[in-house]
Scaffold this motif. Structure first.
Motif, mmCIF file in Angstrom:
data_model
loop_
_atom_site.group_PDB
_atom_site.id
_atom_site.type_symbol
_atom_site.label_atom_id
_atom_site.label_comp_id
_atom_site.label_asym_id
_atom_site.label_seq_id
_atom_site.Cartn_x
_atom_site.Cartn_y
_atom_site.Cartn_z
ATOM 1 N N ALA A 28 5.983 -3.800 32.502
ATOM 2 C CA ALA A 28 4.658 -3.770 33.131
ATOM 3 C C ALA A 28 4.050 -2.373 33.036
ATOM 4 C CB ALA A 28 4.754 -4.216 34.586
ATOM 5 N N ALA A 29 4.865 -1.333 33.246
ATOM 6 C CA ALA A 29 4.367 0.043 33.178
ATOM 7 C C ALA A 29 3.896 0.386 31.766
ATOM 8 C CB ALA A 29 5.456 1.009 33.623
ATOM 9 N N LEU A 30 4.644 -0.060 30.755
ATOM 10 C CA LEU A 30 4.262 0.248 29.375
ATOM 11 C C LEU A 30 3.014 -0.529 28.970
ATOM 12 C CD1 LEU A 30 7.653 0.579 27.469
ATOM 13 C CD2 LEU A 30 6.494 2.165 29.007
ATOM 14 N N ARG A 31 2.900 -1.766 29.433
ATOM 15 C CA ARG A 31 1.685 -2.540 29.143
ATOM 16 C C ARG A 31 0.466 -1.888 29.793
ATOM 17 N NH1 ARG A 31 2.102 -7.614 26.873
ATOM 18 N NH2 ARG A 31 4.226 -8.470 26.659
ATOM 19 N N THR A 32 0.621 -1.374 30.996
ATOM 20 C CA THR A 32 -0.478 -0.691 31.666
ATOM 21 C C THR A 32 -0.899 0.549 30.891
ATOM 22 O OG1 THR A 32 0.216 -1.506 33.841
ATOM 23 C CG2 THR A 32 -1.180 0.462 33.807
ATOM 24 N N LEU A 135 6.864 9.807 24.244
ATOM 25 C CA LEU A 135 7.323 10.659 25.337
ATOM 26 C C LEU A 135 6.770 10.181 26.673
ATOM 27 C CD1 LEU A 135 6.922 14.109 23.554
ATOM 28 C CD2 LEU A 135 9.058 12.882 23.978
ATOM 29 N N ALA A 136 5.515 9.753 26.673
ATOM 30 C CA ALA A 136 4.922 9.228 27.899
ATOM 31 C C ALA A 136 5.646 7.970 28.356
ATOM 32 C CB ALA A 136 3.435 8.941 27.673
ATOM 33 N N MET A 137 6.013 7.130 27.410
ATOM 34 C CA MET A 137 6.683 5.880 27.758
ATOM 35 C C MET A 137 8.083 6.119 28.321
ATOM 36 S SD MET A 137 5.467 3.226 24.825
ATOM 37 C CE MET A 137 3.732 2.802 24.618
ATOM 38 N N LEU A 138 8.783 7.117 27.814
ATOM 39 C CA LEU A 138 10.096 7.433 28.380
ATOM 40 C C LEU A 138 9.967 7.865 29.834
ATOM 41 C CD1 LEU A 138 11.066 7.193 25.442
ATOM 42 C CD2 LEU A 138 12.442 9.236 25.809
ATOM 43 N N ARG A 139 8.954 8.670 30.113
ATOM 44 C CA ARG A 139 8.746 9.094 31.500
ATOM 45 C C ARG A 139 8.389 7.908 32.390
ATOM 46 N NH1 ARG A 139 6.342 13.514 28.563
ATOM 47 N NH2 ARG A 139 4.273 12.554 28.704
ATOM 48 N N LEU A 140 7.539 7.025 31.883
ATOM 49 C CA LEU A 140 7.153 5.845 32.653
ATOM 50 C C LEU A 140 8.343 4.924 32.901
ATOM 51 C CD1 LEU A 140 3.756 5.019 30.932
ATOM 52 C CD2 LEU A 140 4.060 5.687 33.317
ATOM 53 N N ALA A 141 9.198 4.772 31.906
ATOM 54 C CA ALA A 141 10.362 3.903 32.055
ATOM 55 C C ALA A 141 11.292 4.422 33.140
ATOM 56 C CB ALA A 141 11.101 3.779 30.726
ATOM 57 N N ALA A 142 11.526 5.727 33.129
ATOM 58 C CA ALA A 142 12.390 6.302 34.160
ATOM 59 C C ALA A 142 11.788 6.097 35.537
ATOM 60 C CB ALA A 142 12.607 7.788 33.884
ATOM 61 N N ASP A 325 14.806 -2.779 24.574
ATOM 62 C CA ASP A 325 16.047 -3.037 25.310
ATOM 63 C C ASP A 325 16.861 -1.757 25.474
ATOM 64 O OD1 ASP A 325 15.701 -6.076 25.138
ATOM 65 O OD2 ASP A 325 15.787 -5.503 23.036
ATOM 66 N N ARG A 326 16.907 -0.936 24.435
ATOM 67 C CA ARG A 326 17.639 0.333 24.525
ATOM 68 C C ARG A 326 16.998 1.261 25.558
ATOM 69 N NH1 ARG A 326 19.361 2.224 18.382
ATOM 70 N NH2 ARG A 326 20.599 0.388 17.868
ATOM 71 N N LEU A 327 15.676 1.289 25.598
ATOM 72 C CA LEU A 327 15.005 2.109 26.596
ATOM 73 C C LEU A 327 15.369 1.649 28.002
ATOM 74 C CD1 LEU A 327 13.025 4.298 27.421
ATOM 75 C CD2 LEU A 327 11.154 2.658 27.076
ATOM 76 N N VAL A 328 15.398 0.338 28.217
ATOM 77 C CA VAL A 328 15.798 -0.189 29.527
ATOM 78 C C VAL A 328 17.239 0.196 29.833
ATOM 79 C CG1 VAL A 328 16.118 -2.276 30.915
ATOM 80 C CG2 VAL A 328 14.140 -2.090 29.383
ATOM 81 N N MET A 329 18.118 0.130 28.842
ATOM 82 C CA MET A 329 19.509 0.540 29.033
ATOM 83 C C MET A 329 19.598 1.963 29.587
ATOM 84 S SD MET A 329 21.374 -0.859 25.556
ATOM 85 C CE MET A 329 22.899 0.016 25.937
ATOM 86 N N LEU A 330 18.872 2.892 28.962
ATOM 87 C CA LEU A 330 18.967 4.289 29.368
ATOM 88 C C LEU A 330 18.319 4.519 30.729
ATOM 89 C CD1 LEU A 330 18.331 6.289 26.073
ATOM 90 C CD2 LEU A 330 20.420 5.223 26.905
ATOM 91 N N ALA A 331 17.255 3.794 31.008
ATOM 92 C CA ALA A 331 16.577 3.960 32.291
ATOM 93 C C ALA A 331 17.405 3.395 33.447
ATOM 94 C CB ALA A 331 15.207 3.293 32.253
ATOM 95 N N THR A 332 18.230 2.400 33.160
ATOM 96 C CA THR A 332 19.054 1.787 34.212
ATOM 97 C C THR A 332 20.504 2.250 34.165
ATOM 98 O OG1 THR A 332 19.446 -0.151 32.791
ATOM 99 C CG2 THR A 332 17.601 -0.273 34.350
ATOM 100 N N GLY A 333 20.877 3.003 33.128
ATOM 101 C CA GLY A 333 22.206 3.589 33.054
ATOM 102 C C GLY A 333 23.317 2.655 32.642
ATOM 103 N N VAL A 334 22.991 1.495 32.068
ATOM 104 C CA VAL A 334 24.041 0.567 31.652
ATOM 105 C C VAL A 334 24.507 0.908 30.240
ATOM 106 C CG1 VAL A 334 23.114 -1.237 33.143
ATOM 107 C CG2 VAL A 334 22.448 -1.184 30.734
ATOM 108 N N SER A 335 25.668 0.367 29.846
ATOM 109 C CA SER A 335 26.272 0.791 28.585
ATOM 110 C C SER A 335 26.120 -0.202 27.446
ATOM 111 C CB SER A 335 27.768 1.070 28.790
ATOM 112 O OG SER A 335 28.438 -0.093 29.250
ATOM 113 N N ARG A 336 25.825 -1.482 27.765
ATOM 114 C CA ARG A 336 25.745 -2.499 26.714
ATOM 115 C C ARG A 336 24.411 -3.222 26.776
ATOM 116 N NH1 ARG A 336 30.025 -3.430 23.694
ATOM 117 N NH2 ARG A 336 29.052 -5.360 22.969
ATOM 118 N N ILE A 337 23.894 -3.583 25.600
ATOM 119 C CA ILE A 337 22.570 -4.181 25.515
ATOM 120 C C ILE A 337 22.493 -5.537 26.223
ATOM 121 C CG2 ILE A 337 22.962 -5.312 23.278
ATOM 122 C CD1 ILE A 337 20.061 -4.495 22.545
#
Length: 350
Positions: A28-32, A135-142, A325-337
Motif C-alpha cells: 500500500a505504501a509503495l502504491r501510494t 531508495l525512497a521505496m526502501l525507506r517506505l518499506a521499513a 517479496d525480497r524487500l518484504v523479507m528484509l523489512a520484516t527480518g525473515v530468512s526465507r521467501i
C-alpha cells in the motif's frame, strides 16, 4: 525430526500472519508513492510468445489450444518488461506494475518459482531518478513494517543512511583483486582467457571449461555480493556491456552500460537500466544470448518481433524491476521467501 506442518495449518498461519499483514502495508505504501509520482498502474498479460532472451533465464512453457484444436507454444512471463515497453512505445510516460512472474530452475531461500516483481518506467528520465525511487521505496518499506533497519541473517542495512555507489569494475578490484577492464576491449568485447588469468593471479579457482560470463558471475556471487549493502545500501553501477543485454551503453565508455543493481544485507533487490531502444542492436544481443543458451542448456526461446518493431517508437526511458517479496523479507527480518508469501507453491506434490 517431526514433519513440518503446511502453511495452511491454522497455528502456522497465525504465526505467519503478522508478516503477511506487513506485506500488505508495504504494498500500500509503495502504491501510494507511485500514485503521488503520477505513475499509471498497468496490468499486462502473463502469457507471452517470448519469455525473454537472457541466457540464464528459464521459463515455464505451456500450449494454447485454439478453437480448431491446433496448439501454439506460449510461456508464462519471466518479467512484464516486454509488454510494458510496448505501452511506452504506444505513448505512456510513467507506468508501473505489481506483476506475478514465473521463473523455472529457481528455488531457494531467496528464489521461488512464482513471485511478485514491481517494475516501473520513467520516459525521458535519467536512471539516477529510478535509483532515487528505489531508495525512497526502501525507506517506505521499513516504515510500513515498523522498523528502522532492514535485516537478514545477522546483517543490517539502514535505508536512511547515505548509500554507497560502486562501479562493478571497482567492486571486482576491491573484493576479488581482479582487474576486469584488463579482460575487455575498448568496444566492450570480452576475453575469457584473460579473465581466467586474472582469477588465477588472485588465487581463485578456474574450472576446465569456462566462458567470460560464467567466470564473471561466479566472482560476483561468491566474492562481491556478500559484501554489498552492509550497514547502508549499495548501488552497484556501470555493468560491463556484455552483462547488460537490455541496457544502453554509457556515453563516456563503451565497455560499460547504464545498468545498476541495488543491494541491502547482501541481497540483490533491484535491477535497473537506461533502456536500450536500438532495435538492430537489441536483436544482435538477443541472438547472442540465445546462442549461448542453446550451447549451455540445449534450448532457445523465440525473439519477440513485436518488441523489436516497437522499440523505434519508444522514447528514451529508464526502468527497473524490484523483487517485492525480497524487500518484504528484509523489512520484516525473515530468512526465507516462503515466509512472506500468502500461499507458497509446495516444493513436492501434496
Amino acid at each position: 525430526m517431526p514433519p513440518v506442518s503446511p502453511w495452511w495449518t491454522p497455528s502456522v498461519h497465525a504465526d505467519r500472519r503478522p508478516v503477511l499483514l506487513a506485506r500488505n502495508r508495504i504494498e500500500a505504501a509503495l502504491r501510494t508513492y507511485l500514485a503521488a509520482e503520477d505513475f499509471v498502474m498497468v496490468d499486462v498479460p502473463g502469457l507471452q510468445h517470448s519469455p525473454g532472451n537472457e541466457t540464464h533465464l528459464h521459463a515455464f512453457q505451456t500450449t494454447a489450444i485454439g478453437n480448431d484444436g491446433a496448439g501454439q507454444t506460449l510461456y508464462l512471463r519471466t518479467s512484464p518488461e516486454f509488454s510494458m515497453k510496448k505501452l511506452l512505445a504506444a505513448g505512456e510516460q510513467r507506468i508501473a506494475s505489481f506483476a506475478h512472474v514465473w521463473r523455472n530452475r529457481e528455488r531457494g531461500a531467496l528464489h521461488h518459482p512464482e513471485f511478485t516483481m514491481l517494475e516501473w518506467y520513467r520516459a525521458g528520465a535519467p536512471y539516477d531518478t529510478i535509483i532515487a525511487d528505489c531508495l525512497a521505496m526502501l525507506r517506505l518499506a521499513a516504515g510500513a513494517a515498523g522498523t528502522r533497519m532492514l535485516r537478514r541473517r545477522g546483517k543490517e542495512t539502514d535505508p536512511l543512511a547515505e548509500p554507497e555507489r560502486l562501479t562493478v569494475v571497482d567492486a571486482f578490484s576491491r573484493y576479488a583483486g581482479v582487474d576486469l577492464f584488463a579482460t575487455m576491449a575498448d568496444d566492450g568485447s570480452t576475453d575469457a582467457d584473460a579473465l581466467a588469468r586474472e582469477l588465477r593471479s588472485a588465487g581463485l579457482g578456474v574450472p576446465a571449461e569456462y566462458t567470460w560470463s560464467y567466470l564473471f558471475s561466479r566472482v560476483l556471487v561468491e566474492k562481491i555480493e556478500p559484501n554489498l549493502g552492509l550497514g547502508r545500501v549499495t548501488i552497484l553501477d556501470r555493468y560491463p556491456a556484455a552483462e547488460a543485454a537490455l541496457a544502453r551503453r554509457a556515453a563516456d565508455d563503451r565497455r560499460v552500460a547504464e545498468r545498476f543493481e541495488l543491494y541491502a544485507c547482501g541481497v540483490e533487490l533491484a535491477n535497473g537500466f537506461g533502456e536500450l531502444t536500438d532495435a538492430a542492436e537489441q536483436r544482435r544481443r538477443f541472438i547472442l544470448e540465445m546462442e549461448e543458451k542453446e550451447r549451455l542448456y540445449g534450448e532457445r526461446y523465440p525473439i519477440d518481433e513485436e518488441l523489436l518493431a516497437a522499440l523505434p517508437y519508444m522514447p528514451e526511458t529508464s526502468g527497473v524491476a524490484l523483487g517485492f517479496d525480497r524487500l518484504v523479507m528484509l523489512a520484516t527480518g525473515v530468512s526465507r521467501i516462503e515466509q512472506v508469501l500468502w500461499a507458497p507453491v509446495p516444493e513436492t506434490a501434496p
